[in-house]
Design a protein around this motif. Structure first.
Motif, PDB file in Angstrom:
ATOM      1  N   ASP A 460       0.896  -1.227   0.173  1.00  0.00           N
ATOM      2  CA  ASP A 460      -0.101   0.038   0.031  1.00  0.00           C
ATOM      3  C   ASP A 460       1.019   1.037   0.139  1.00  0.00           C
ATOM      4  O   ASP A 460       0.643   2.302  -0.941  1.00  0.00           O
ATOM      5  CB  ASP A 460      -0.927   0.106   1.232  1.00  0.00           C
ATOM      6  N   ASN A 461       1.990   1.387   0.853  1.00  0.00           N
ATOM      7  CA  ASN A 461       2.761   2.487   0.868  1.00  0.00           C
ATOM      8  C   ASN A 461       3.590   2.919  -0.565  1.00  0.00           C
ATOM      9  O   ASN A 461       4.270   2.102  -1.051  1.00  0.00           O
ATOM     10  CB  ASN A 461       3.937   1.993   1.768  1.00  0.00           C
ATOM     11  N   LEU A 462       2.989   3.958  -1.006  1.00  0.00           N
ATOM     12  CA  LEU A 462       3.575   4.608  -2.299  1.00  0.00           C
ATOM     13  C   LEU A 462       5.036   4.885  -2.466  1.00  0.00           C
ATOM     14  O   LEU A 462       5.663   4.625  -3.190  1.00  0.00           O
ATOM     15  CB  LEU A 462       2.802   5.866  -2.478  1.00  0.00           C
ATOM     16  N   PHE A 463       5.585   5.362  -1.169  1.00  0.00           N
ATOM     17  CA  PHE A 463       7.032   5.563  -1.148  1.00  0.00           C
ATOM     18  C   PHE A 463       7.869   4.298  -1.322  1.00  0.00           C
ATOM     19  O   PHE A 463       8.912   4.046  -2.177  1.00  0.00           O
ATOM     20  CB  PHE A 463       7.567   6.256   0.227  1.00  0.00           C
ATOM     21  N   PHE A 464       7.380   3.388  -0.529  1.00  0.00           N
ATOM     22  CA  PHE A 464       8.057   1.715  -0.552  1.00  0.00           C
ATOM     23  C   PHE A 464       8.044   1.218  -2.125  1.00  0.00           C
ATOM     24  O   PHE A 464       8.838   0.783  -2.778  1.00  0.00           O
ATOM     25  CB  PHE A 464       7.615   0.867   0.184  1.00  0.00           C
ATOM     26  N   ARG A 465       6.939   1.628  -2.646  1.00  0.00           N
ATOM     27  CA  ARG A 465       6.690   1.242  -4.161  1.00  0.00           C
ATOM     28  C   ARG A 465       7.534   1.887  -5.218  1.00  0.00           C
ATOM     29  O   ARG A 465       7.976   1.360  -5.958  1.00  0.00           O
ATOM     30  CB  ARG A 465       5.197   1.228  -4.514  1.00  0.00           C
ATOM     31  N   ILE A 466       7.623   3.115  -4.920  1.00  0.00           N
ATOM     32  CA  ILE A 466       8.522   3.945  -5.646  1.00  0.00           C
ATOM     33  C   ILE A 466      10.104   3.446  -5.647  1.00  0.00           C
ATOM     34  O   ILE A 466      10.803   3.183  -6.490  1.00  0.00           O
ATOM     35  CB  ILE A 466       8.624   5.471  -5.249  1.00  0.00           C
ATOM     36  N   ILE A 467      10.446   3.027  -4.324  1.00  0.00           N
ATOM     37  CA  ILE A 467      12.101   2.493  -4.332  1.00  0.00           C
ATOM     38  C   ILE A 467      12.235   1.367  -4.750  1.00  0.00           C
ATOM     39  O   ILE A 467      13.017   1.434  -5.502  1.00  0.00           O
ATOM     40  CB  ILE A 467      12.081   2.599  -2.641  1.00  0.00           C
ATOM     41  N   ILE A 468      11.042   0.670  -4.584  1.00  0.00           N
ATOM     42  CA  ILE A 468      11.244  -0.994  -5.211  1.00  0.00           C
ATOM     43  C   ILE A 468      11.179  -0.910  -6.917  1.00  0.00           C
ATOM     44  O   ILE A 468      11.875  -1.485  -7.411  1.00  0.00           O
ATOM     45  CB  ILE A 468      10.090  -1.904  -4.951  1.00  0.00           C
ATOM     46  N   THR A 469      10.485   0.014  -7.397  1.00  0.00           N
ATOM     47  CA  THR A 469      10.438   0.315  -8.712  1.00  0.00           C
ATOM     48  C   THR A 469      11.665   0.792  -9.510  1.00  0.00           C
ATOM     49  O   THR A 469      12.100   0.329 -10.436  1.00  0.00           O
ATOM     50  CB  THR A 469       9.044   1.285  -9.198  1.00  0.00           C
ATOM     51  N   ILE A 470      12.162   1.619  -8.640  1.00  0.00           N
ATOM     52  CA  ILE A 470      13.539   2.330  -8.999  1.00  0.00           C
ATOM     53  C   ILE A 470      14.674   1.107  -9.055  1.00  0.00           C
ATOM     54  O   ILE A 470      15.561   0.917 -10.169  1.00  0.00           O
ATOM     55  CB  ILE A 470      13.787   3.316  -8.123  1.00  0.00           C
ATOM     56  N   VAL A 471      14.667   0.364  -8.159  1.00  0.00           N
ATOM     57  CA  VAL A 471      15.461  -0.806  -7.869  1.00  0.00           C
ATOM     58  C   VAL A 471      15.437  -1.888  -9.219  1.00  0.00           C
ATOM     59  O   VAL A 471      16.402  -2.334  -9.744  1.00  0.00           O
ATOM     60  CB  VAL A 471      15.449  -1.558  -6.616  1.00  0.00           C
ATOM     61  N   PHE A 472      14.060  -1.916  -9.571  1.00  0.00           N
ATOM     62  CA  PHE A 472      13.817  -3.142 -10.679  1.00  0.00           C
ATOM     63  C   PHE A 472      14.145  -2.392 -11.762  1.00  0.00           C
ATOM     64  O   PHE A 472      14.731  -3.244 -12.809  1.00  0.00           O
ATOM     65  CB  PHE A 472      12.387  -3.363 -10.564  1.00  0.00           C
ATOM     66  N   LEU A 473      13.952  -1.128 -12.003  1.00  0.00           N
ATOM     67  CA  LEU A 473      14.552  -0.291 -13.382  1.00  0.00           C
ATOM     68  C   LEU A 473      16.073  -0.658 -13.384  1.00  0.00           C
ATOM     69  O   LEU A 473      16.608  -0.997 -14.760  1.00  0.00           O
ATOM     70  CB  LEU A 473      14.169   0.911 -13.587  1.00  0.00           C
ATOM     71  N   VAL A 474      16.831  -0.350 -12.321  1.00  0.00           N
ATOM     72  CA  VAL A 474      18.281  -0.600 -12.536  1.00  0.00           C
ATOM     73  C   VAL A 474      18.765  -1.785 -12.650  1.00  0.00           C
ATOM     74  O   VAL A 474      19.700  -2.266 -13.704  1.00  0.00           O
ATOM     75  CB  VAL A 474      18.975   0.213 -11.195  1.00  0.00           C
ATOM     76  N   LEU A 475      17.916  -2.812 -12.213  1.00  0.00           N
ATOM     77  CA  LEU A 475      18.224  -4.156 -12.456  1.00  0.00           C
ATOM     78  C   LEU A 475      18.012  -4.837 -13.958  1.00  0.00           C
ATOM     79  O   LEU A 475      18.770  -5.513 -14.531  1.00  0.00           O
ATOM     80  CB  LEU A 475      17.364  -5.089 -11.519  1.00  0.00           C
ATOM     81  N   CYS A 476      16.872  -4.046 -14.602  1.00  0.00           N
ATOM     82  CA  CYS A 476      16.489  -4.432 -15.802  1.00  0.00           C
ATOM     83  C   CYS A 476      17.689  -3.867 -16.669  1.00  0.00           C
ATOM     84  O   CYS A 476      18.097  -4.365 -17.767  1.00  0.00           O
ATOM     85  CB  CYS A 476      15.200  -3.686 -16.247  1.00  0.00           C
ATOM     86  N   LEU A 477      18.188  -2.680 -16.380  1.00  0.00           N
ATOM     87  CA  LEU A 477      19.340  -2.183 -17.041  1.00  0.00           C
ATOM     88  C   LEU A 477      20.693  -2.817 -17.122  1.00  0.00           C
ATOM     89  O   LEU A 477      21.457  -3.099 -18.185  1.00  0.00           O
ATOM     90  CB  LEU A 477      19.320  -0.620 -17.004  1.00  0.00           C
ATOM     91  N   MET A 478      21.020  -3.310 -15.892  1.00  0.00           N
ATOM     92  CA  MET A 478      21.829  -4.158 -16.121  1.00  0.00           C
ATOM     93  C   MET A 478      21.853  -5.736 -16.630  1.00  0.00           C
ATOM     94  O   MET A 478      22.760  -6.006 -17.149  1.00  0.00           O
ATOM     95  CB  MET A 478      22.326  -4.486 -14.458  1.00  0.00           C
ATOM     96  N   ILE A 479      20.458  -6.173 -16.308  1.00  0.00           N
ATOM     97  CA  ILE A 479      20.260  -7.402 -17.187  1.00  0.00           C
ATOM     98  C   ILE A 479      20.399  -7.260 -18.622  1.00  0.00           C
ATOM     99  O   ILE A 479      21.066  -7.958 -19.577  1.00  0.00           O
ATOM    100  CB  ILE A 479      18.996  -7.866 -16.842  1.00  0.00           C
ATOM    101  N   PHE A 480      20.015  -6.231 -19.160  1.00  0.00           N
ATOM    102  CA  PHE A 480      20.231  -5.964 -20.530  1.00  0.00           C
ATOM    103  C   PHE A 480      21.575  -5.590 -21.109  1.00  0.00           C
ATOM    104  O   PHE A 480      22.060  -6.159 -22.142  1.00  0.00           O
ATOM    105  CB  PHE A 480      19.343  -4.629 -20.880  1.00  0.00           C
ATOM    106  N   LYS A 481      22.195  -5.134 -20.115  1.00  0.00           N
ATOM    107  CA  LYS A 481      23.744  -4.711 -20.743  1.00  0.00           C
ATOM    108  C   LYS A 481      24.602  -6.189 -20.746  1.00  0.00           C
ATOM    109  O   LYS A 481      25.132  -6.378 -21.606  1.00  0.00           O
ATOM    110  CB  LYS A 481      24.353  -3.842 -19.600  1.00  0.00           C
ATOM    111  N   ASN A 482      24.197  -6.933 -19.704  1.00  0.00           N
ATOM    112  CA  ASN A 482      24.980  -8.136 -19.627  1.00  0.00           C
ATOM    113  C   ASN A 482      24.378  -9.102 -20.932  1.00  0.00           C
ATOM    114  O   ASN A 482      25.337  -9.995 -21.265  1.00  0.00           O
ATOM    115  CB  ASN A 482      24.725  -9.074 -18.327  1.00  0.00           C
ATOM    116  N   TRP A 483      23.272  -9.066 -21.132  1.00  0.00           N
ATOM    117  CA  TRP A 483      22.781  -9.677 -22.359  1.00  0.00           C
ATOM    118  C   TRP A 483      23.255  -9.491 -23.577  1.00  0.00           C
ATOM    119  O   TRP A 483      23.576 -10.250 -24.345  1.00  0.00           O
ATOM    120  CB  TRP A 483      21.104  -9.277 -22.379  1.00  0.00           C
ATOM    121  N   PHE A 484      23.660  -8.253 -23.561  1.00  0.00           N
ATOM    122  CA  PHE A 484      24.217  -7.605 -24.930  1.00  0.00           C
ATOM    123  C   PHE A 484      25.566  -8.266 -25.115  1.00  0.00           C
ATOM    124  O   PHE A 484      26.037  -8.919 -26.183  1.00  0.00           O
ATOM    125  CB  PHE A 484      24.284  -6.129 -25.181  1.00  0.00           C
ATOM    126  N   LYS A 485      26.330  -8.318 -23.808  1.00  0.00           N
ATOM    127  CA  LYS A 485      27.850  -8.711 -23.905  1.00  0.00           C
ATOM    128  C   LYS A 485      27.949  -9.922 -24.009  1.00  0.00           C
ATOM    129  O   LYS A 485      28.576 -10.936 -24.834  1.00  0.00           O
ATOM    130  CB  LYS A 485      28.418  -8.361 -22.603  1.00  0.00           C
TER     131      LYS A 485
END
Length: 491
Positions: A460-485
Motif C-alpha cells: 500500500d505504501n506509495l514511497f516503498f513502491r517507488i523505491i522498489i520500482t527504481i531498484v527493478f529499473l536499474v536491475l533491468c538495465l544491468m540485465i540488458f547490458k549483460n545480455w548484449f555482452k
C-alpha cells in the motif's frame, strides 16, 4: 581539434551516423508531436466529462480504423521499396511509389464518399449515438487527409529523410496543443473533431511539399506507365501487410462498441479506458522513434547475420518499453492521479496496469514485426494477427461486465496468448534468434515484470513502491547490458 572532427568522433560514420541522426530528428519531431498531443488529450480529459471523453475516444478509434482502410499499408510498402530500390533502380522505385500513390488516393476518396452516404448507419451501429452525425461527417475529412499524409510520411521514411518527417511532426504538435484545448473548452466534442480535421489537412499539406522536394532530389518521378507489372508486389507485400495491420483498429472499434452496448455504464467505462490508454501512447513516442529509423535498415540488413544490429533491432523497443511501462504497472494510482479525482478509482488503477503490461508485450514484438516485413512473411503475419484478433474479441466479450478493467485485460490476454503460440514459428523462420527469446537474461526480465505487477496489489505504501520500482529499473538495465555482452561474445 575542430568542430567537424569532434562531430565525427561522437556520431561516427556510415550506418552508425544514419541511426544517430535519424534518431535525433525522429526524437525531436515525435517528442513535440506525441508529447503535445498527449498533453492536449490529458487536458481534454479534465475539461470533458468521463462520458464525453468516452464518446471522443470512440470517434478517434473510428478515424484510426478507416484511415487504415484508406492507407491499406501502402505507406509501409513505400517505405520498404523506396529503401531497397532508391539507389539501385530509380525507375522501379518511381513506378512502385506511383502505384501506391494512385491506390491510396482512390481508396481515400472511396472511404470519404461512403462516410457521407452511410452517415446514419455509422452513427447508429459504430459510434452508437445518432446525435453525432455532424461529428462523424467531419471525421470523414480527417480520415481522408490522414491517409494521404500516411503515405507521404512512409515515402519520406523509405528515403531516410527523418528531418522532413520531424518537421511534419512538429507542425502536428504545435497545432494540436492550442487547437484541441481551446476547441474542447468552447465547443466540446465537435470542436475537438473539427480541430483534428484541420490538423490532418495541415500536416498533409506540409508533408506533400517536403516529399516533392525529396523526390526531385533523388530523381524520382510520378508515372502511370508500366505499373501493371508491379501488381505482384502489391499482392505479396501490400495486401498481406494491409490485412495484418488492419485488424488492430477494427478490433479496437469492436471492443469499444461492446463496451457501450453491453455495459450499463458503457461510455463512462470507455472514458476510463481511454484515459488509461493515453499512457500507452506516451511509450509510443520513443518506441515509434526507434522503429521509424530501424525499419528501412531492417529491410536492408535482414538475414546478413549482423549480430549487433540484430540484437538492437529486436531489443531496442523492448528495453524502452520496460523502462517506460514498468513504473506504470507498479504505480498506477500515481499516474491516474494526473487526471484528477474523477479518475481516482480501482477501475482506472487496474486498467492502467493492464494497459502497461500490454504495452510491454507490444514493445517486445516490434523488432519481430520488422523482420516479418523484411523477410516477406506478411501472409504469416496475417494469420498471427487473426489469432490475436479472435482471442481479443472473445476475451473482451466474456469480460465486458468488468468494464474498463475487462476491456484492458482482454487486450493483454490477446497479446500474450498470440506471442506464446507463435514462439516456435518465430524461431523456425529465423525472425528472431533463439538466444534472444529463450535466454536466461530474457527470463530474468520477465520475472522482473511479473513481480512488478504484484507490487501495487501487495504493498500500500506509495514511497516503498517507488523505491522498489527504481531498484527493478536499474536491475533491468544491468540485465540488458549483460545480455548484449553475452550475445555478442557467445554468438
Amino acid at each position: 581539434m575542430n568542430i567537424k572532427s569532434v562531430y565525427k568522433k561522437i556520431v561516427g560514420s556510415g550506418s552508425q551516423e544514419k541511426i544517430i541522426k535519424g534518431v535525433f530528428w525522429s526524437f525531436l519531431g515525435t517528442l513535440i508531436s506525441k508529447g503535445f498531443a498527449f498533453i492536449a488529450l490529458f487536458l481534454v480529459a479534465r475539461i470533458l466529462s468521463v462520458q464525453e471523453y468516452g464518446k471522443l475516444g470512440l470517434l478517434q478509434s473510428y478515424i484510426n480504423t478507416f484511415t487504415l482502410f484508406s492507407l491499406a499499408s501502402f505507406g509501409v510498402t513505400a517505405t520498404k521499396y523506396l529503401a531497397i530500390y532508391n539507389n539501385e533502380d530509380k525507375k522501379k522505385a518511381s513506378e512502385i511509389f506511383s502505384l501506391t500513390r494512385i491506390f491510396v488516393f482512390i481508396l481515400s476518396s472511396f472511404i470519404l464518399i461512403l462516410s457521407y452516404f452511410f452517415n446514419d448507419a455509422i452513427c447508429e451501429y459504430i459510434v452508437g449515438d445518432p446525435n453525432l452525425k455532424s461529428e462523424v461527417l467531419i471525421c470523414g475529412a480527417a480520415i481522408y487527409f490522414s491517409s494521404l499524409n500516411g503515405l507521404q510520411v512512409g515515402a519520406l521514411a523509405g528515403l531516410q529523410n527523418f528531418k522532413s518527417i520531424s518537421i511534419v511532426n512538429i507542425v502536428n504538435g504545435v497545432l494540436s496543443l492550442p487547437l484541441i484545448i481551446i476547441s474542447a473548452y468552447h465547443y466540446g466534442i465537435k470542436g475537438v473533431v473539427v480541430s483534428l480535421a484541420i490538423i490532418n489537412f495541415s500536416i498533409w499539406a506540409c508533408s506533400a511539399i517536403l516529399l516533392k522536394k525529396e523526390l526531385l532530389k533523388n530523381q524520382l518521378f510520378f508515372t502511370v506507365k508500366n505499373l501493371r507489372k508491379h501488381f505482384d508486389t502489391l499482392y505479396h507485400f501490400s495486401l498481406p501487410s494491409f490485412l495484418s495491420s488492419i485488424m488492430l483498429a477494427p478490433v479496437v472499434l469492436i471492443c469499444n462498441s461492446f463496451l457501450i452496448k453491453y455495459n450499463t455504464a458503457g461510455y463512462y467505462e470507455l472514458g476510463i479506458y481511454n484515459a488509461a490508454f493515453n499512457f500507452s501512447q506516451v511509450g509510443t513516442i520513443l518506441i515509434g522513434i526507434i522503429g521509424q529509423v530501424f525499419y528501412p535498415m531492417a529491410m536492408q540488413n535482414f538475414g546478413k547475420n549482423n549480430r549487433k544490429f540484430d540484437f538492437f533491432n529486436i531489443n531496442n523497443s523492448y528495453i524502452i518499453g520496460i523502462l517506460i511501462f514498468l513504473p506504470i504497472v507498479s504505480l498506477p494510482d500515481l499516474f491516474a492521479g494526473f487526471y484528477g479525482i474523477k479518475y481516482e478509482n480501482n477501475n482506472m488503477y487496474y486498467s492502467v496496469m493492464f494497459v502497461g503490461l500490454s504495452s510491454i508485450v507490444i514493445a517486445q514484438r516490434q523488432g519481430i514485426a520488422r523482420n516479418f516485413a523484411a523477410g516477406n512473411f506478411m501472409w504469416f503475419s496475417v494469420f498471427s494477427n487473426l489469432i490475436w484478433a479472435a482471442t481479443t474479441i472473445l476475451s473482451c466479450y466474456l469480460l465486458i461486465s468488468k468494464g474498463s478493467i475487462g476491456r484492458s485485460l482482454a487486450f493483454f490476454i490477446g497479446y500474450i496468448t498470440n506471442t506464446i503460440l507463435f514462439i516456435p514459428f518465430y524461431i523456425n523462420k529465423k525472425l528472431i534468434d533463439k538466444k534472444l527469446l529463450l535466454s536466461k537474461e530474457h527470463l530474468l526480465l520477465i520475472f522482473c515484470i511479473l513481480i512488478s505487477n504484484l507490487i501495487f496489489t501487495l504493498i500500500d505504501n506509495l514511497f516503498f513502491r517507488i523505491i522498489i520500482t527504481i531498484v527493478f529499473l536499474v536491475l533491468c538495465l544491468m540485465i540488458f547490458k549483460n545480455w548484449f555482452k553475452s550475445y555478442i561474445k557467445n554468438g
